[in-house]
Design a protein around this motif. Structure first.
Motif, mmCIF file in Angstrom:
data_model
loop_
_atom_site.group_PDB
_atom_site.id
_atom_site.type_symbol
_atom_site.label_atom_id
_atom_site.label_comp_id
_atom_site.label_asym_id
_atom_site.label_seq_id
_atom_site.Cartn_x
_atom_site.Cartn_y
_atom_site.Cartn_z
ATOM 1 N N LYS A 1 -139.679 -32.783 3.335
ATOM 2 C CA LYS A 1 -139.227 -31.792 2.502
ATOM 3 C C LYS A 1 -138.414 -32.572 1.415
ATOM 4 C CE LYS A 1 -135.942 -28.109 1.782
ATOM 5 N NZ LYS A 1 -135.956 -28.369 0.618
ATOM 6 N N GLY B 1 -140.985 -33.914 -0.960
ATOM 7 C CA GLY B 1 -141.556 -33.025 -1.817
ATOM 8 C C GLY B 1 -140.621 -32.402 -2.717
ATOM 9 N N THR C 1 -143.953 -27.730 -3.917
ATOM 10 C CA THR C 1 -143.780 -26.637 -2.973
ATOM 11 C C THR C 1 -144.942 -26.047 -2.465
ATOM 12 O OG1 THR C 1 -143.682 -25.113 -4.869
ATOM 13 C CG2 THR C 1 -141.836 -26.069 -4.358
ATOM 14 N N LEU D 1 -147.582 -29.241 3.091
ATOM 15 C CA LEU D 1 -146.529 -30.027 2.038
ATOM 16 C C LEU D 1 -147.163 -31.582 2.258
ATOM 17 C CD1 LEU D 1 -144.430 -30.315 0.150
ATOM 18 C CD2 LEU D 1 -142.884 -30.353 2.133
#
Length: 169
Positions: free
Chosen positions: A106, A109, A115, A150
């Motif tokens: 995350k 990303g 996303t 991701l």
């Protein structure tokens, strides 16, 4: 390695050059993946994500044991595995590690403005042979699917950022 050999043995590819490019990207992807796990870390985990991973794993084993018409504990005993309590501890450790990786993905990303879209999820769902997204999530958990997608986007992003000269190194 010729175009003819590729056409005969790997019909999804059109040339030896395409095969070489795919092989090079696969090797680079593996190196990027390894690099992410050895060079970066996060200092805390999301309890919610860890519990999601834990519950998904335990649900998987519950469904599997039901298919053998026995409890998870009986299944572990039959296969000579650890006790149920030890197994749950192992699953929690694994869930915590998965939560750490999810947090890392995350962060990367977010940095790269990557996303996972509903279209990405639907494409993966369809590729896995599901027609209903909830059933797909019941099988793989939404968090697992999102992390997988991701990670692929992060690796693609890094591959696109690498110059040919850096690739040779």
């Amino acid at each position: 390695l010729t175009d003819e050999f590729i056409a005969q043995n790997i019909p999804t590819l059109s040339s030896a050059d395409e095969y070489i490019e795919k092989a090079k990207n696969a090797i680079l992807s593996e190196k990027i993946y390894d690099y992410m796990f050895t060079k970066y870390y996060v200092s805390s985990i999301s309890e919610e994500i860890a519990l999601d991973y834990y519950n998904n794993t335990m649900n998987y084993y519950d469904v599997m044991s039901q298919s053998y018409q026995m409890s998870v504990e009986d299944m572990l005993t039959t296969t000579g595995e650890v006790s149920l309590a030890d197994f749950k501890k192992e699953v929690m450790v694994s869930a915590a590690e998965s939560s750490l990786l999810s947090t890392l993905f995350k962060a990367i990303g977010d940095y790269a403005d990557l996303t996972v879209t509903e279209e990405d999820i639907i494409t993966m769902r369809d590729e896995y042979g599901y027609t209903d997204t909830q059933t797909f999530f019941d099988s793989y958990s939404e968090q697992t699917v999102r992390d997988y997608l991701l990670t692929d986007k992060i690796i693609d992003y890094i591959l696109e950022s690498i110059t040919e000269e850096e690739t040779e190194e």
